[in-house]
Design an enzyme around this catalytic site. Structure first.
Site, mmCIF file in Angstrom:
data_model
loop_
_atom_site.group_PDB
_atom_site.id
_atom_site.type_symbol
_atom_site.label_atom_id
_atom_site.label_comp_id
_atom_site.label_asym_id
_atom_site.label_seq_id
_atom_site.Cartn_x
_atom_site.Cartn_y
_atom_site.Cartn_z
ATOM 1 N N ASP A 76 6.226 5.699 0.894
ATOM 2 C CA ASP A 76 6.928 4.492 0.411
ATOM 3 C C ASP A 76 8.422 4.278 1.045
ATOM 4 O O ASP A 76 8.602 5.069 2.003
ATOM 5 C CB ASP A 76 7.201 4.822 -1.131
ATOM 6 C CG ASP A 76 7.096 3.551 -1.930
ATOM 7 O OD1 ASP A 76 8.011 2.761 -1.832
ATOM 8 O OD2 ASP A 76 6.003 3.436 -2.787
ATOM 9 N N HIS A 132 6.898 -1.861 1.012
ATOM 10 C CA HIS A 132 7.386 -0.331 0.795
ATOM 11 C C HIS A 132 7.191 0.443 2.194
ATOM 12 O O HIS A 132 6.692 1.893 1.935
ATOM 13 C CB HIS A 132 6.239 0.215 -0.296
ATOM 14 C CG HIS A 132 6.573 -0.301 -1.843
ATOM 15 N ND1 HIS A 132 7.620 -0.042 -2.411
ATOM 16 C CD2 HIS A 132 6.028 -1.203 -2.420
ATOM 17 C CE1 HIS A 132 7.789 -0.606 -3.621
ATOM 18 N NE2 HIS A 132 6.686 -1.391 -3.685
ATOM 19 N N GLU A 200 4.146 -5.502 -4.684
ATOM 20 C CA GLU A 200 5.557 -5.851 -4.321
ATOM 21 C C GLU A 200 6.150 -6.158 -2.835
ATOM 22 O O GLU A 200 7.059 -6.047 -2.615
ATOM 23 C CB GLU A 200 6.571 -4.883 -4.941
ATOM 24 C CG GLU A 200 6.204 -4.743 -6.432
ATOM 25 C CD GLU A 200 7.068 -3.338 -7.028
ATOM 26 O OE1 GLU A 200 7.367 -3.524 -8.277
ATOM 27 O OE2 GLU A 200 7.309 -2.467 -6.229
#
Length: 290
Positions: A76, A132, A200
């Site tokens: 991440d 990410h 996201e």
């Protein structure tokens, strides 16, 4: 009886045993079977690193409670924990935190996977793309959208939470990287599924990158929809490895996933309904319910 059934039966006996004045079992008749085939637990070791020994302790607890899927979130913005041959900076710069660099070796990963399997737990690895990825881009800036004028690329993994804008750039170098990363995942993890993230993902860098806009045009789309290309690319890599993609629920609205991909619904139970109504398998991980 199956080996798993015997194992779970032993866990039931452990749960029923009392130890006052020695071990005692009540006289009972138990008829038991799992309600759900996927009984999972998610551990994010990117943001909070846990050693292999600590992960194995968690697997012991999972086994006791008859959980059978361990979702190991390995990469991440805040850290990259997966060793990849040819990309040593991933576990050097990309794994660096306030107290040093933390990552697993290939042998540690194999040991954890074997330890899990002995407890009838399959390990679902997650390598999150195309967003990410600040840790990966900090290690290898050429994977980022470096052609943006005055590009503020990450110099280290992020040390704050929230959603960050860095994304992989659409290039042959990135394709080579993804092929190597997911090939490594397939080598280390025998389970049939691999989690590709997809949540996201911000499109701002692609929209500001002349290279990304040109690549998008060649693909017949625009920079705001480049994630579909990444979904297709990674899914194709996994298909060649005999693996099935699992992805966060945002991806079902973006497209590019094969029909056999599994949606992990984390934002709401309605996302699970959408996935199921489209004919896809779905894992319910509704953050509002847990």
């Amino acid at each position: 009886p199956t080996a798993a059934g015997i194992f779970y039966g032993v866990q039931t006996l452990r749960q029923l045993t009392t130890w006052d004045d020695g071990p005692r079992l009540p006289q009972v008749n138990i008829q038991d079977s799992p309600r759900f085939p996927w009984r999972g637990l998610h551990l994010d070791v990117s943001r909070h690193f846990f050693t292999a020994a600590q992960v194995k302790r968690l697997l012991d607890t999972m086994g006791m409670f008859k959980l059978n899927r361990f979702h190991w979130h390995l990469t991440d913005d805040q850290g990259w924990r997966l060793p990849v041959e040819g990309y040593p900076k991933l576990t050097q710069i990309g794994a660096r935190g306030v107290d040093g660099a933390h990552a697993y070796t290939a042998d540690e990963i194999r040991d954890v996977v074997a330890y899990a399997r002995a407890r009838h737990i399959e390990v679902l690895p997650e390598v999150d793309v195309p967003g990410h990825v600040a840790a990966a881009v900090a290690a290898y800036p050429e994977l980022g959208n470096f052609d943006i004028p005055h590009w503020p690329g990450p110099k280290s993994p992020e040390r704050t939470w929230g959603v960050h804008e860095h994304t992989l750039n659409p290039s042959k170098e990135t394709d080579k990287f993804l092929d190597k990363v997911y090939g490594t995942v397939a080598e280390l993890f025998p389970a049939e599924w691999v989690h590709i993230g997809g949540d996201e993902t911000q499109t701002g860098e692609w929209q500001r990158s002349a290279h990304a806009r040109a690549e998008a045009a060649d693909l017949g789309t625009d920079a705001g929809h480049l994630q579909r290309h990444f979904n297709e690319e990674v899914s194709d890599i996994l298909r060649r490895q005999g693996r099935t993609a699992v992805a966060w629920d945002e991806t079902q609205h973006i497209g590019g996933l094969p029909s056999d991909a599994i949606v992990m619904a984390w934002r709401s139970s309605n996302e699970a309904r959408i996935a199921a109504s489209s004919g896809k398998k779905v894992i319910v991980a509704d953050q509002g319910a847990y």
